[in-house]
Write a protein that holds these residues in place. Sequence first.
Motif, PDB file in Angstrom:
ATOM      1  N   ARG A 112     -26.299  -0.257 -21.538  1.00  0.00           N
ATOM      2  CA  ARG A 112     -25.821   0.656 -22.576  1.00  0.00           C
ATOM      3  C   ARG A 112     -25.010   1.785 -21.946  1.00  0.00           C
ATOM      4  O   ARG A 112     -23.887   2.074 -22.347  1.00  0.00           O
ATOM      5  CB  ARG A 112     -27.006   1.219 -23.358  1.00  0.00           C
ATOM      6  N   ALA A 113     -25.579   2.422 -20.907  1.00  0.00           N
ATOM      7  CA  ALA A 113     -24.867   3.525 -20.252  1.00  0.00           C
ATOM      8  C   ALA A 113     -23.628   3.017 -19.538  1.00  0.00           C
ATOM      9  O   ALA A 113     -22.587   3.670 -19.542  1.00  0.00           O
ATOM     10  CB  ALA A 113     -25.797   4.224 -19.264  1.00  0.00           C
ATOM     11  N   HIS A 147     -20.535   2.519 -21.843  1.00  0.00           N
ATOM     12  CA  HIS A 147     -19.822   3.774 -22.127  1.00  0.00           C
ATOM     13  C   HIS A 147     -18.989   4.198 -20.931  1.00  0.00           C
ATOM     14  O   HIS A 147     -17.822   4.548 -21.047  1.00  0.00           O
ATOM     15  CB  HIS A 147     -20.819   4.892 -22.451  1.00  0.00           C
ATOM     16  N   TYR A 148     -19.625   4.159 -19.747  1.00  0.00           N
ATOM     17  CA  TYR A 148     -18.969   4.608 -18.523  1.00  0.00           C
ATOM     18  C   TYR A 148     -17.713   3.788 -18.257  1.00  0.00           C
ATOM     19  O   TYR A 148     -16.636   4.334 -17.993  1.00  0.00           O
ATOM     20  CB  TYR A 148     -19.981   4.471 -17.380  1.00  0.00           C
ATOM     21  N   LEU A 178     -14.898   4.285 -21.070  1.00  0.00           N
ATOM     22  CA  LEU A 178     -14.246   5.598 -20.946  1.00  0.00           C
ATOM     23  C   LEU A 178     -13.315   5.641 -19.752  1.00  0.00           C
ATOM     24  O   LEU A 178     -12.188   6.126 -19.833  1.00  0.00           O
ATOM     25  CB  LEU A 178     -15.310   6.687 -20.791  1.00  0.00           C
ATOM     26  N   TRP A 237     -20.756  11.152 -21.066  1.00  0.00           N
ATOM     27  CA  TRP A 237     -21.155   9.875 -20.483  1.00  0.00           C
ATOM     28  C   TRP A 237     -22.086  10.080 -19.298  1.00  0.00           C
ATOM     29  O   TRP A 237     -22.865   9.221 -18.942  1.00  0.00           O
ATOM     30  CB  TRP A 237     -19.922   9.106 -19.999  1.00  0.00           C
ATOM     31  N   SER A 269     -26.458  10.028 -19.291  1.00  0.00           N
ATOM     32  CA  SER A 269     -27.095   8.730 -19.494  1.00  0.00           C
ATOM     33  C   SER A 269     -26.751   7.776 -18.355  1.00  0.00           C
ATOM     34  O   SER A 269     -27.603   7.016 -17.897  1.00  0.00           O
ATOM     35  CB  SER A 269     -26.677   8.142 -20.841  1.00  0.00           C
ATOM     36  N   THR A 272     -17.916  -3.722 -29.773  1.00  0.00           N
ATOM     37  CA  THR A 272     -17.332  -3.868 -28.441  1.00  0.00           C
ATOM     38  C   THR A 272     -16.115  -4.784 -28.453  1.00  0.00           C
ATOM     39  O   THR A 272     -15.184  -4.573 -27.686  1.00  0.00           O
ATOM     40  CB  THR A 272     -18.368  -4.420 -27.444  1.00  0.00           C
ATOM     41  N   VAL A 303     -21.248  -0.346 -29.765  1.00  0.00           N
ATOM     42  CA  VAL A 303     -21.021   0.272 -28.456  1.00  0.00           C
ATOM     43  C   VAL A 303     -22.203   1.124 -28.002  1.00  0.00           C
ATOM     44  O   VAL A 303     -22.370   1.365 -26.806  1.00  0.00           O
ATOM     45  CB  VAL A 303     -19.737   1.131 -28.427  1.00  0.00           C
ATOM     46  N   ASP A 304     -23.018   1.608 -28.931  1.00  0.00           N
ATOM     47  CA  ASP A 304     -24.176   2.400 -28.531  1.00  0.00           C
ATOM     48  C   ASP A 304     -25.424   1.548 -28.360  1.00  0.00           C
ATOM     49  O   ASP A 304     -26.517   2.074 -28.209  1.00  0.00           O
ATOM     50  CB  ASP A 304     -24.452   3.493 -29.572  1.00  0.00           C
TER      51      ASP A 304
END
Lengths: 512, 119
Positions: free
Chosen positions: A156-157, A160-161, A164, A229, A232, B25, B105-106
């Motif tokens: 999950r983290a 995002h990383y 981004l 970001w 997490s 996603t 995405v979360d």
Amino acid sequence: MNHWIILPIILPLLSGLLLLLGGRWAQSRKRLLSLLATAALLPLAVALLLQVGDGSYRVYALGNWPAPYGIVLVLDRLAALMLLLTALLALPSLWYATRGDDGHSGHFHAIFQFQLMGLNGAFLTGDLFNLFVFFEVLLIASYALLLHGGGAARSRAGLHYVLLNLTGSSLFLIAVGVLYGITGTLNMADLAQRMAQAAPSEAGLLHAAALLLLLVFALKAALLPLYFWLPSAYSAASAPVAALFAIMTKVGVYAIVRVYTLIFGAEAGVLANLASEWLWPLALATLLLGAFGALAAGTLRGLIAYLLIISVGILLAGVALHTTAALGAVLYYLPHTTLVSGGLFLLAGIIRGQRGADEDRLGSAAAMPWQATLGVLFFIGAIAVAGLPPLSGFIGKLVLLSAVAPGPQQAWLWSVVLGGSLITLIALSRAGSVLFWKTTGGASATVTLDRQQLLAATLLLLAPLLLSLFAAPLLAFTEATAQQLHAPRGYIAAVLGAEGPLSLVATQEVAR
Amino acid sequence: MALLVSLLIGVMVTCGVYLLLRARTFAVVMGLIMLSYAVNLFLFAMGRLAATAPSLVGLTGAKDVAADPVPQALVLTAIVIGFAMTAFAVTLALRANSELGSDHVDGAAPDSSAKESAE
């Protein structure tokens, strides 16, 4: 030509490739090779630092193509300092990792080496597009390191990383494209020279490109609107990876310092010092919000991640002041905060192992068998990172606070830095008392402590002691570094030769 | 031609940004791909657009126009890197989907959107 300069890039590259080839080797062999390659970076970085300690520049033209047509590596005080810091942080992190965190998949060590290659390359390069390439090298290695070990939280983290940073890379390319389209060069020294002579009609586009670059670097550095970001991602990563990542935000800070003193610095004509007006309020807000985040963090690793954000706020506030004294203080504070945060991440990994199912959640749990030792280490780290005397965090903040001239800037900086430090102190005291005092019941006898992991964390947490002991020579060095950064003519002359090939480029422009 | 190319790049960036801001996603990865295509075209266009310029100076005797090789080299690098990164993002999105049981995405759709769809 002095070939030593390229070794910090070549060495991790070759050892990483070797580790990839030997993917089926026994783990012990890979560990040994990886440790040796990382340890070799340390004397190398010291040797390079000594070479440029007198304020000279060392330029390495890749493939012997002269600047600005070829890519150059430029070694100055700042680059050498960052190389040394990377090596100092990487070795204990890797040592910690060899005690078990490097399992799960066969390629941890190869990826670790590629990460070091990307970091060293980003610090050395004197070419904007090459900086992009090394950013990508270090990013793709960091994606793999972050996800190392697997699990839902990391996915999950990591998502995002990665997303981004991919977006950030696109923006970086757009900025690079605009700069090339207008100036016809990507060499940083040449760009600096051209920026000084930019026509007012081009100022708008150049301004846009410069701020796009700032956006990209701010994303890497985790500045205010772009830091969400980080907590997490860093608290999901395994302990040695999070410790190494303590320098990832500093890559962004380094890029901001380099680009906005050299290319868009005081001598950039219509674009002079354009980053300051953005950096100043955002850095202070980052500091404050990071402190509140630290107060609200529910896990020890989350707390340390917010401490990293606070440090970014302090560093960039100092950068935004645009004085030699402030920049010198920032460059003294930078190694301190990187090493201490790395050490705290390693310590959090150990504490997490000690508390079993309660992990590093900030709540009461069974006492840890090694309570006293870990408590002392945490105490040292907390004092250093909160900026209490006598450790280096205090010295760094003191020098920074005394570097600002009286006026509204002083009022803002003093109140925000001191207020932020107070909140940090409260957060750390609360975390420490919950972790070490508010225990329920006796220690379980089954938990063991890996002494080598403890030693690795201790090494990093000893850094503030050494940084305080040798504060005077170090501050003199960082002050000299700041002076060198604020006199970009030396850099330009070293890369392009005394007269500079501007005439050559100018004729090319006419031909076009 | 300049207008056409800039419009093309603009439309692709718009689509890319719109898709990037979606919550699934798949759409986000598509957005990244669109954005990287637009960026590649943009980099290429930064060498100035000329339909008849030779790639090497002196081949046709016309010394005043020649294609700038640097943006072409930049684009090649950017394409390779972008391709690798896209492949990584796709893999990661698939892995997140299987591990988190959702392509949001979360990791999971927020409650509010679940309520909205229920209504």
